[in-house]
Design a protein around this motif. Structure first.
Motif, short mmCIF file in Angstrom:
data_model
loop_
_atom_site.label_atom_id
_atom_site.label_comp_id
_atom_site.label_asym_id
_atom_site.label_seq_id
_atom_site.Cartn_x
_atom_site.Cartn_y
_atom_site.Cartn_z
N PHE A 85 -33.51 -18.66 -97.12
CA PHE A 85 -33.32 -17.22 -97.38
C PHE A 85 -32.08 -17.06 -98.26
CE2 PHE A 85 -29.78 -15.66 -94.60
CZ PHE A 85 -29.50 -16.83 -93.90
N THR A 91 -34.21 -17.16 -85.97
CA THR A 91 -34.90 -18.37 -86.41
C THR A 91 -36.38 -18.07 -86.60
OG1 THR A 91 -33.31 -19.69 -85.17
CG2 THR A 91 -35.37 -20.79 -85.82
N TYR A 92 -36.91 -17.30 -85.65
CA TYR A 92 -38.32 -16.92 -85.72
C TYR A 92 -38.59 -16.07 -86.96
CZ TYR A 92 -42.68 -14.64 -84.19
OH TYR A 92 -43.95 -14.18 -84.11
N LYS A 129 -22.28 -27.22 -92.51
CA LYS A 129 -22.70 -25.91 -92.01
C LYS A 129 -24.07 -25.97 -91.34
CE LYS A 129 -22.37 -24.13 -96.21
NZ LYS A 129 -21.94 -25.35 -96.91
N ASP A 130 -24.70 -27.13 -91.37
CA ASP A 130 -26.07 -27.29 -90.91
C ASP A 130 -27.03 -26.39 -91.69
OD1 ASP A 130 -25.91 -29.43 -88.94
OD2 ASP A 130 -24.63 -28.05 -87.85
N SER A 187 -28.52 -18.73 -88.92
CA SER A 187 -28.03 -19.69 -89.91
C SER A 187 -26.50 -19.86 -89.80
CB SER A 187 -28.43 -19.19 -91.30
OG SER A 187 -27.91 -20.00 -92.30
N ALA A 219 -25.41 -22.11 -86.95
CA ALA A 219 -25.91 -23.49 -86.90
C ALA A 219 -24.76 -24.48 -86.86
CB ALA A 219 -26.82 -23.75 -88.11
N ARG A 229 -30.06 -20.47 -98.73
CA ARG A 229 -29.69 -21.44 -97.69
C ARG A 229 -30.93 -22.22 -97.26
NH1 ARG A 229 -25.86 -18.22 -93.38
NH2 ARG A 229 -24.26 -17.51 -94.87
N LEU A 255 -31.71 -25.65 -79.70
CA LEU A 255 -31.24 -25.11 -78.42
C LEU A 255 -32.10 -25.72 -77.31
CD1 LEU A 255 -30.92 -21.25 -78.98
CD2 LEU A 255 -29.06 -22.81 -78.38
N LYS A 284 -28.02 -16.83 -77.69
CA LYS A 284 -29.27 -17.60 -77.77
C LYS A 284 -30.44 -16.71 -78.18
CE LYS A 284 -27.93 -21.10 -74.41
NZ LYS A 284 -28.03 -21.52 -73.01
N ARG A 285 -30.51 -15.52 -77.56
CA ARG A 285 -31.60 -14.62 -77.90
C ARG A 285 -31.59 -14.30 -79.40
NH1 ARG A 285 -31.12 -12.30 -72.65
NH2 ARG A 285 -29.27 -11.12 -73.25
N ILE A 344 -30.17 -16.00 -81.85
CA ILE A 344 -30.50 -17.19 -82.66
C ILE A 344 -32.01 -17.41 -82.66
CG2 ILE A 344 -30.34 -19.72 -82.72
CD1 ILE A 344 -27.43 -19.45 -81.83
N LEU A 345 -32.62 -17.22 -81.50
CA LEU A 345 -34.07 -17.44 -81.41
C LEU A 345 -34.84 -16.42 -82.24
CD1 LEU A 345 -34.39 -18.23 -77.58
CD2 LEU A 345 -34.71 -19.84 -79.47
N ILE A 346 -34.49 -15.15 -82.11
CA ILE A 346 -35.25 -14.13 -82.85
C ILE A 346 -35.03 -14.31 -84.35
CG2 ILE A 346 -33.60 -12.20 -82.90
CD1 ILE A 346 -37.27 -11.83 -81.98
N ALA A 396 -31.33 -12.99 -88.12
CA ALA A 396 -31.72 -14.01 -89.10
C ALA A 396 -30.46 -14.65 -89.69
CB ALA A 396 -32.57 -13.38 -90.21
N GLU A 397 -29.53 -13.81 -90.11
CA GLU A 397 -28.30 -14.35 -90.69
C GLU A 397 -27.51 -15.12 -89.63
OE1 GLU A 397 -26.21 -11.24 -92.76
OE2 GLU A 397 -27.91 -10.84 -94.07
N LEU A 422 -37.82 -11.29 -75.95
CA LEU A 422 -37.99 -11.24 -77.40
C LEU A 422 -39.34 -10.61 -77.75
CD1 LEU A 422 -36.39 -14.66 -78.34
CD2 LEU A 422 -35.38 -12.39 -78.36
N ASN A 473 -32.01 -24.44 -94.32
CA ASN A 473 -31.51 -24.66 -92.96
C ASN A 473 -32.11 -25.90 -92.32
OD1 ASN A 473 -29.94 -22.03 -92.29
ND2 ASN A 473 -31.82 -21.30 -93.25
N VAL A 480 -39.47 -22.43 -81.65
CA VAL A 480 -38.32 -21.83 -82.31
C VAL A 480 -37.02 -22.45 -81.78
CG1 VAL A 480 -37.07 -19.68 -82.69
CG2 VAL A 480 -39.55 -19.70 -82.80
N PHE A 489 -30.54 -29.31 -89.54
CA PHE A 489 -29.36 -29.92 -88.91
C PHE A 489 -29.21 -31.37 -89.35
CE2 PHE A 489 -29.97 -26.25 -86.33
CZ PHE A 489 -28.76 -25.99 -85.69
#
Lengths: 513, 98, 499
Positions: free
Chosen positions: A301, C361-362, A110-111, C318, C321, A100, B17, C354-355, C357-359, C314-315, B31, A102, B11, A104
C-alpha cells in the motif's frame, strides 16, 4: 533477441537449440537485478552508504526502524536511478510513489520494505549488447524501481548457510542503502546473452557513476527466471528462479546447469516445478532452496510517510543532459564505424578513462586501429607500470596523434615511436612540436638509400658467415641482419628500406624460384 | 464487499500474532461486527472518486545526499534484546521466509 | 492563584522577568505530582533529573538576557513521543523498558523554547482507544471523578493538565485522541492541520492521520505552544513547507462577522436532554458573541467511523510490524525466528492493538485491498470534499466533541461502542483539518460525584489555525466555563494503582 550483422562473422553455439527427444527447445530467461546506488548516504537517512565498515556503525533511528523515526528520500538516489533509465531509453512517468511491501524478516528493520509497486520511477527501455561472436542482441526492460536494501545476516552454522544454523547475527550497515531493481523482459535465450546483458548494464551504470556494480561486494545481485519451451511455442514453460550467483561467470554456469537440469526432467517425462533454486558454486549446480514457493501476501500500500515524486519534463531534460556519451553508443561506433574488433571495443570502453582518451585521439585525426593498438598496448602497459592512469599521464592525445602521423609519414620508425611514447608518458613539453624534437635530437628515420647502403656494407663485412648462410638458402637470418643494420644506425634506419638494401646486396639465395 | 466473515487465523499468521483458539473466536466475532458496520461504505458512490493516500497534497519532498551523524553503536546495541559482540543476535531463521 | 497553577503565558512572563525561577517551578510541580498522581495516575514516568537540568539551563539563559516563549513552563509529554535517554513505552509491554536514543522534533522545539519536561504520560496502548483503559502499564482516572475515565488516548496528558500536575501537555490525535479526552477533563485540546507539526519521534499509530497537538488550560496557551512547535521539519517528509502564521499574538475577543457552521448531520436531538441543553446554550453563546450560525451539510460524516476503522488499522498493521523482538523492546524467545515473532507480539500487545493489527492486515490482504482499503481511501476523498464545500459558507464548524461526558471505568466492554466515542472527531481527522475542543459547560450523569465537563469542538479549513484559535479564544473569554466549576480535592492517599 539477436540479429546478425551482415558484416560480422557469426559463431554458432551462442543459443543452440536444445534437443529433447527429437523436439527443438529453447531456453527463455528474464533477469532481475538489484543494484546498489553509489550515493554518499542511504536512501532515507543520512547514514553513510559504504561497504565494509565496522558492523552496526552506520545506523540511526531511521535505518534501524526505531519507533517514531521517519524516512526522507535521497534526491541523488532518485536522480541516479532516473539517469540509469534514461540511458536505456526508458520512459519517466510523471507520477511515481513509494509503497510498503510488508513481510517479516530479521534483517529488515521495519518488517516492511519501502519499495515501488505499481508506479516505478522508470518504465520500459531497451538494453542493447554485443555478443562475443559479433552478433548484437537486445533485452527490453520492464521497469526500474527504487527500494531500500536490507541488513546482512550471518548464519551461525558451519557453512554460513541458513540450513542447520543455531542463530544469526545481523549487521544493519547495509539496511536502507538505495537499491534499484531492474526488471528485464524474458528476452534472453542463452548464458552468453545473459552475461552480455549484465555487462551492458554494468558498463552503463559504471560510466554514469550510478553504481560500482561489484558482484563480489553485493552491489549487484541478480536472479534469473528460466524456463524451456519448444521453439515456435508462444506460451512460456514453467520457470525456476535461480539465485545466489556471485559473478558473471557463475551466472553463465548456473544457466547452463539449470538448462541441463530442466531438459533432463522434460526428457524423462517429468514436469518442471515452479520454485526458487540456489546456485552452489562449489558443486556447480542449482539446488532447491528450503522454503516451498508459496503465494506471498505482501499487502502493498502507498507509504503514508512519503509524498509522491512528480517529474516535470524540465527535470527529465536536465537529467538527460547529464548522461554524457553512452558506452553502448561508443561500442556501436567503434565496432560499426571504426571497425575495431568486439574484444578491442569492449576493452576500451570497459576501462574507465581509456574510452575518452581513445576518442580524443581519433577525434584529433588518428587512424582508429593505430590508436587502439597504442591505447590498449603501450599506454595500458605504462599505466600499469607507472601507476599513472592514461587519462592523467603527461602524454596528451594531440601528441599521440603526432607520433602516429610521424610513423605513417616515415619520419620516425616504430621503435623510435615506442621510445618516445614511454618518455612522453611521464614528461612531455607539449608545446614543442614533435617535428622539432625529431630534428633537434636527430631521431629522424634514415630513409636515404646511400646512407643505408654504406651501413649494409659494414654489416655484411662484419658478418660474412651469416651472409653466406643467407646465400645458401637459410633466408630467416635476414631478421638478424636487419637488426644489425638497425643497431648500427642507432635505431633510426627505416627497417623496410634496410631489408630491401640487404636483399639487393646479398643477391638471390639458393633454391629461390 | 465481503460479509462479516474474517479468517482470523490466516490474518494472524500474516501479522505474526500467536492467538489462542479462544482469542481466534473472540476476535473473530468482534471484528465481524466491525466489518458489518464497515460494509456500510458499499453504499457510497466511489467509482469515479480518486483515492486519498495523503490528505495534504505534496510532492517531491527530498533531502540532499549529505551525511549526518549515525548513532553510537553501544547506544544501539544496549537496547537489543540480545547481542553478540558488535551484532544483533536473532534466533534461528528457518528458510528464506522467516 | 499559586504560581504553579498559573497559565503557561503567565509563567513564561514571570520566568522571563525573573520573578520566579524555572528550577523552583519544576521542583514545586514534582512535589504536586507526588501529592496527586497516586490518585490520578497521569504519569508513567517522571523525568525529574532531566527537568532540573532543563530548568537550570532555562534560568541561565534567561539570566543571560534571552527571552524564551515557554520559559520555565512545566510540560507533560505523552509517552508515545521520544525523549532521548528516557523510557518511552507507548503504554505497551512491548516497549516497557525501551530507552529512546533520540528526541522527537516537536518535543525538542518546546524544550529549546524553555519548557521543562516533567515526565511521560499514560495513554491507550499505541494511542488506540478513547478512555486510556487500554494502557498496559497504568490506570488513569478523571480528576473530576476518580471513578471515571479521562478519555483517550491522550488520557494521561489531559488528566495531568486538569489535575494541575502540568501546565501544558503534548498529546497526539489520530481520530480524536486529544479532543475527546480534553472534553472529558475540561481542558483545551488542539489538533493542528495534518503536517503542521512534525511527526518525527512520534511513535506512529496511523501515519496519514497522526498529529501532535497541545493540551492546556486556555486557548492562548495552546496557541503559544503551537506557535513554537509548528513548521517544516526536514526529518518528516509529510511536514508541510508553508509559512506558519503566529496565532498567540493575534487572538480575538469577539465573534463579530464570524460564520459558524452547524452540521445538519450532527443534529443535537441524538443527545441526552441535559447534554443537548449545554450545546444549545453553547451555540447561543456564539451568537451572543457576534457570530452568525449557518447550517451546513456533511453528507458523508456518518461514514467517518467506518472509513477510519479501515485506514487507521491498515496503517497501524504495517507501522507496528517493527515491534518484533529483534532489535529493541520485548523478546519472548521461541524455537526459531517465526515462533519468536509470534510469541513476542502475542505477549507484548494488548487486545485492542491486536484487534486493530488484525483488521488492518485483513483490509490490506490480497483479495480485500480494493474492497476495503481503497474504498476507504475514496470515502476519505468524499469526506474531505464535503468539508471543503461546507467551508465555502462558514469560517469554522461547531459541534460536540463527544456525545457524552466521561464514563465510568469498564463501561464500554464492547470495542465497537468505544469506537463510536470518536464519531464527532474522526471526520475532521480524515480531512486533515485543524480542530480543537474547548470547555463549554457541565452535565451531571447518573452516579457522578459532581458535574462533569463537556467540550465544544471547533474545526476550521486546512491551515486556518489562526482563525480557529482566535475564534476559540473569543468563545472561551466570552463564556469562562473553565472557571465556573473546579475539580474536587484530590486525596493524596488514594492510588489508582498499576495495572
Amino acid at each position: 533477441m539477436s540479429v546478425t550483422l551482415g558484416a560480422t562473422a557469426t559463431m554458432p553455439g551462442a543459443k543452440t537449440a536444445i534437443d529433447i527427444n527429437g523436439v527443438a527447445y529453447e531456453a527463455v530467461m528474464g533477469i532481475e537485478c538489484h543494484v546498489e546506488l553509489k550515493t554518499e548516504t542511504k536512501m532515507f537517512c543520512g547514514c553513510r552508504n559504504i561497504f565494509g565498515a565496522e558492523p552496526n556503525t552506520n545506523v540511526c533511528p531511521v535505518c534501524l526502524g526505531m519507533p517514531g523515526a521517519l524516512p526522507v528520500p535521497n534526491r541523488r538516489a532518485i536522480e541516479l536511478l532516473v539517469m540509469a533509465g534514461l540511458a536505456f531509453s526508458a520512459e519517466i512517468p510523471a507520477f511515481s510513489k513509494f509503497d510498503r511491501k510488508n513481510y517479516f524478516y530479521p534483517d529488515m528493520p521495519k518488517d516492511y520494505q519501502i519499495s515501488q509497486f505499481d508506479t516505478p520511477l522508470t518504465q520500459g527501455g531497451v538494453v542493447p549488447f554485443w555478443l562475443p561472436d559479433g552478433t548484437q542482441g537486445t533485452c527490453r526492460l520492464t521497469r526500474i524501481h527504487l527500494e531500500e536494501d536490507t541488513g546482512k545476516s550471518t548464519h551461525a552454522s558451519r557453512d554460513g548457510r541458513i540450513a542447520g544454523s543455531t542463530h544469526s547475527l545481523v549487521d544493519f550497515n547495509r539496511a536502507g542503502v538505495p537499491l534499484m531493481e531492474c526488471v528485464g523482459e524474458p528476452d534472453i535465450r542463452s548464458g552468453a546473452e545473459a552475461v552480455a546483458y549484465l555487462e551492458a548494464l554494468k558498463r552503463t551504470f559504471v560510466a554514469l557513476g550510478v553504481s560500482d556494480v561489484k558482484m563480489e561486494e553485493g552491489s549487484l545481485r541478480c536472479d534469473v527466471n528460466l524456463s524451456l519451451r519448444p521453439i515456435g511455442q508462444a506460451e512460456y514453460g514453467t520457470k525456476a528462479e535461480i539465485k545466489n550467483m556471485n559473478s558473471f561467470n557463475s551466472v553463465a554456469r548456473a544457466i547452463e546447469s539449470e538448462i541441463a537440469r530442466q531438459a533432463d526432467i522434460i526428457r524423462s517425462g517429468g514436469r518442471v516445478e515452479q520454485e526458487t533454486r540456489g546456485w552452489d558454486e562449489a558443486a556447480g549446480e542449482t539446488h532447491a532452496m528450503r522454503s516451498k514457493e508459496k503465494a506471498h501476501d505482501y499487502r502493498y500500500f502507498p507509504d503514508p510517510d512519503l509524498p509522491p515524486i512528480e517529474f516535470a519534463e524540465s527535470d527529465v531534460t536536465r537529467l538527460r543532459g547529464m548522461l554524457g556519451v553512452s558506452p553502448q553508443v561508443r561500442l556501436d561506433r567503434m565496432i560499426g564505424v571504426e571497425k575495431l574488433s568486439i574484444v578491442q571495443a569492449h576493452n576500451i570502453v570497459d576501462k574507465l578513462g581509456l574510452a575518452d582518451y581513445y576518442d580524443a585521439v581519433v577525434a584529433a585525426g588518428a587512424k582508429p586501429q593505430a590508436a587502439v593498438n597504442l591505447v590498449l598496448g603501450d599506454l595500458s602497459r605504462l599505466a600499469n607500470e607507472t601507476g599513472t592512469p592514461v587519462s592523467t599521464s603527461a602524454l596528451r592525445p594531440s601528441r599521440l596523434v603526432e607520433l602516429i602521423a610521424a610513423v605513417d609519414a616515415g619520419t620516425i620508425n616504430s621503435k623510435t615511436q615506442k621510445t618516445l611514447v614511454e618518455r612522453f608518458y611521464t614528461t612531455d613539453a607539449a608545446e614543442i612540436p614533435l617535428t622539432k624534437i625529431i630534428v633537434d635530437e636527430g631521431l629522424g628515420q634514415v630513409s636515404d638509400s646511400g646512407a643505408i647502403d654504406s651501413i649494409v656494407a659494414e654489416v655484411l663485412a662484419a658478418n660474412e658467415k651469416t651472409a653466406g648462410e643467407y646465400r645458401s638458402g637459410k633466408v630467416k637470418v635476414m631478421g638478424f641482419l636487419v637488426g644489425q643494420v638497425m643497431k648500427q644506425s642507432r635505431g633510426k634506419a627505416n627497417p623496410a628500406l634496410a631489408e630491401e638494401r640487404l636483399r639487393a646486396a646479398l643477391g638471390e639465395p639458393e633454391g629461390a624460384a | 464487499m465481503a460479509s462479516g466473515e474474517i479468517d482470523v487465523a490466516y490474518v494472524a499468521k500474516l501479522a505474526r500474532l500467536a492467538l489462542t483458539p479462544a482469542e481466534v473466536e473472540r476476535f473473530g466475532a468482534q471484528l465481524g461486527a466491525l466489518l458489518v458496520h464497515v460494509d456500510e461504505l458499499a453504499k457510497l458512490p466511489v467509482d469515479d472518486v480518486a483515492a486519498t493516500a495523503q490528505v495534504i497534497p505534496q510532492s517531491n519532498v527530498m533531502r540532499d545526499d549529505i551525511v549526518r551523524p549515525s548513532l553510537d553503536r553501544e547506544t544501539v546495541l544496549v537496547g537489543a534484546p540480545r547481542r553478540e559482540g558488535s551484532y544483533f543476535r536473532v534466533p534461528r531463521i528457518i528458510g528464506e521466509d522467516a | 492563584m499559586n504560581s504553579i497553577d498559573a497559565t503557561a503565558t503567565e509563567i513564561a512572563r514571570a520566568v522571563n522577568a525573573r520573578e520566579t525561577s524555572a528550577v523552583e517551578l519544576a521542583d514545586a510541580m514534582h512535589a504536586r505530582i507526588g501529592e496527586r498522581d497516586g490518585a490520578v495516575g497521569a504519569y508513567l514516568s517522571e523525568t525529574s533529573e532531566l527537568a532540573r537540568e532543563y530548568a537550570k539551563r532555562v534560568d541561565a539563559r534567561v539570566a543571560a538576557g534571552e527571552r524564551l516563549p515557554l520559559a520555565g513552563v512545566p510540560l507533560a509529554i505523552k509517552d508515545n513521543m521520544c525523549v532521548a535517554g528516557t523510557v518511552t513505552t507507548c503504554a505497551s509491554k512491548i516497549l516497557e523498558h525501551w530507552i529512546s536514543p533520540y528526541t522527537a522534533t516537536a518535543v525538542a522545539r518546546l524544550l529549546d523554547a524553555g519548557a521543562i519536561p516533567l515526565g511521560k504520560t499514560n495513554m491507550d496502548e499505541f494511542a488506540m482507544g478513547s478512555s486510556c483503559e487500554n494502557s498496559a502499564l497504568r490506570k488513569t482516572a478523571n480528576p473530576w471523578d476518580l471513578g471515571r475515565v479521562p478519555g483517550g488516548s491522550s488520557g494521561g496528558s489531559v488528566a495531568a493538565v486538569a489535575a494541575g500536575e502540568a501546565t501544558i501537555a503534548l498529546g497526539s490525535d489520530t481520530g480524536g485522541s486529544i479532543r475527546e479526552p480534553a472534553a472529558f477533563c475540561g481542558v483545551v485540546g488542539f489538533k493542528p492541520t495534518y503536517g503542521r507539526v512534525s511527526r518525527y519521534g512520534l511513535i506512529a499509530f496511523a501515519s496519514s492521520l497522526d498529529q501532535i497537538g497541545p493540551i492546556s488550560k486556555t486557548v492562548e496557551d495552546s496557541a503559544l505552544v503551537y506557535d513554537v512547535m509548528a513548521g517544516l521539519d526536514p526529518m518528516d517528509a509529510t511536514s508541510v513547507d508553508r509559512p506558519v502564521e503566529a496565532t498567540a499574538t493575534t487572538l480575538r475577543e469577539d465573534l463579530r462577522g464570524v460564520r459558524v457552521g452547524i452540521v445538519d448531520e450532527f443534529a443535537l436531538d441524538k443527545l441526552d436532554a441535559d447534554i443537548r441543553a449545554v450545546y444549545e446554550a453553547a451555540y447561543a453563546d456564539l451568537v451572543r458573541l457576534g457570530a452568525t450560525l449557518v447550517p451546513v451539510k456533511l453528507p458523508t460524516a456518518d461514514y467517518g467511523v467506518a472509513t477510519y476503522y479501515l485506514i487507521a488499522p491498515a496503517e497501524c498493521s504495517s507501522n507496528l510490524a517493527r515491534f518484533d523482538g529483534m532489535r529493541y523492546g520485548l523478546r519472548v524467545e521461541g524455537a526459531d525466528v517465526g515462533a519468536t515473532y509470534e510469541a513476542t507480539r502475542a505477549a507484548g500487545f494488548g487486545d485492542e492493538v491486536k484487534r486493530r493489527i488484525l483488521i488492518g492486515t485483513y483490509a490490506l490482504s490480497s483479495g480485500f485491498y480494493d474492497a476495503y482499503y481503497v474504498r476507504a481511501q475514496k470515502a476519505r476523498t468524499l469526506i474531505a470534499a464535503d468539508f471543503a464545500k461546507a467551508f465555502a459558507d462558514c469560517d469554522v464548524i461547531a459541534c460536540p466533541s463527544a456525545s457524552t461526558p466521561a464514563f465510568e471505568f469498564d463501561a464500554k466492554s464492547d470495542p465497537f461502542s468505544m469506537y463510536l466515542m470518536d464519531y464527532y472527531t474522526i471526520p475532521m481527522s480524515l480531512a486533515g483539518l485543524p480542530s480543537l475542543s474547548v470547555p463549554c459547560g457541565y452535565a451531571t450523569p447518573a452516579g457522578a460525584a459532581g458535574p462533569m465537563p463537556l467540550g465544544l469542538e471547533l474545526s476550521a479549513p486546512l491551515f486556518a489555525e489562526r482563525a480557529l484559535l482566535g475564534i476559540a479564544h473569543a468563545y472561551e473569554r466570552g463564556t469562562m466555563h473553565a472557571s465556573k466549576q473546579s475539580i474536587p480535592a484530590i486525596p493524596s492517599s488514594a492510588t489508582v494503582g498499576a495495572r
